[in-house]
Motif scaffolding. Structure first.
Motif, PDB file in Angstrom:
ATOM      1  N   GLY A  51       0.782  -1.235   0.000  1.00 45.58           N
ATOM      2  CA  GLY A  51       0.000   0.000   0.000  1.00 45.58           C
ATOM      3  C   GLY A  51       0.806   1.273   0.000  1.00 45.58           C
ATOM      4  N   ALA A  52       2.111   1.191   0.190  1.00 48.46           N
ATOM      5  CA  ALA A  52       2.942   2.397   0.163  1.00 48.46           C
ATOM      6  C   ALA A  52       3.181   2.787  -1.295  1.00 48.46           C
ATOM      7  N   LEU A  53       2.644   3.925  -1.702  1.00 52.75           N
ATOM      8  CA  LEU A  53       2.819   4.413  -3.072  1.00 52.75           C
ATOM      9  C   LEU A  53       3.978   5.394  -3.180  1.00 52.75           C
ATOM     10  N   GLN A  54       4.106   6.266  -2.203  1.00 56.49           N
ATOM     11  CA  GLN A  54       5.192   7.260  -2.155  1.00 56.49           C
ATOM     12  C   GLN A  54       5.586   7.458  -0.702  1.00 56.49           C
ATOM     13  N   TYR A  55       6.883   7.576  -0.457  1.00 53.38           N
ATOM     14  CA  TYR A  55       7.374   7.887   0.883  1.00 53.38           C
ATOM     15  C   TYR A  55       8.709   8.590   0.697  1.00 53.38           C
ATOM     16  N   TYR A  70       6.689  13.343   2.847  1.00 50.69           N
ATOM     17  CA  TYR A  70       5.490  13.187   2.038  1.00 50.69           C
ATOM     18  C   TYR A  70       5.195  11.705   1.917  1.00 50.69           C
ATOM     19  N   GLU A  71       3.930  11.352   2.125  1.00 53.03           N
ATOM     20  CA  GLU A  71       3.514   9.963   2.026  1.00 53.03           C
ATOM     21  C   GLU A  71       2.226   9.877   1.222  1.00 53.03           C
ATOM     22  N   ALA A  72       2.121   8.878   0.384  1.00 51.28           N
ATOM     23  CA  ALA A  72       0.876   8.557  -0.305  1.00 51.28           C
ATOM     24  C   ALA A  72       0.658   7.056  -0.149  1.00 51.28           C
ATOM     25  N   TRP A  73      -0.532   6.700   0.299  1.00 50.21           N
ATOM     26  CA  TRP A  73      -0.892   5.315   0.583  1.00 50.21           C
ATOM     27  C   TRP A  73      -2.097   4.919  -0.263  1.00 50.21           C
ATOM     28  N   ARG A  74      -2.155   3.663  -0.639  1.00 49.95           N
ATOM     29  CA  ARG A  74      -3.260   3.147  -1.431  1.00 49.95           C
ATOM     30  C   ARG A  74      -4.591   3.370  -0.713  1.00 49.95           C
ATOM     31  N   SER A  75      -4.578   3.279   0.615  1.00 48.53           N
ATOM     32  CA  SER A  75      -5.807   3.440   1.389  1.00 48.53           C
ATOM     33  C   SER A  75      -5.477   3.871   2.815  1.00 48.53           C
TER      34      SER A  75
END
Length: 117
Positions: A51-55, A70-75
């Motif tokens: 689920g980790a898309l960006q970190y 910055y973090e982007a997660w699938r959910s």
């Protein structure tokens, strides 16, 4: 701030994009290099999580004691699982050794398309 202290806003109805955030951390005087090592040690294990898309961890060019992540997660469920990881708990437990003030987090709603999602 403990894992339980994170108050993750729930996704809006119909929201389908990744769950994202931007955070800031300010190092105690003389602790910026140590804080940077601690933050960078989180990158690889986090990126391996489901689920980790960006970190990403950034260091402010004008203020080297300030770090932005910055973090982007699938959910939201994936982010909640991340916050429950032992290595995150360990970092949160010792963060006062490095931080001049509590970390701040801004919860984001992705407006642009995200191909990684």
């Amino acid at each position: 701030m403990s894992n339980a202290a994170f108050s993750l806003p729930r996704p809006e109805p119909g929201e389908t994009g990744p769950y994202a955030l931007v955070g800031q951390a300010r190092a105690r005087p003389g602790k910026a290099a140590a804080l940077e090592r601690e933050l960078l040690a989180l990158v690889e294990p986090t990126r391996r999580e489901a689920g980790a898309l960006q970190y990403h961890v950034h260091r402010d060019r004008a203020d080297p004691d300030r770090f932005v992540f910055y973090e982007a997660w699938r959910s939201i469920a994936d982010l909640e699982a991340h916050l429950a990881k032992p290595y995150i708990g360990a970092f949160l437990g010792k963060r006062a050794d490095y931080l001049a003030e509590e970390m701040s987090v801004t919860w984001l709603r992705m407006a642009s398309p995200c191909p990684a999602a």
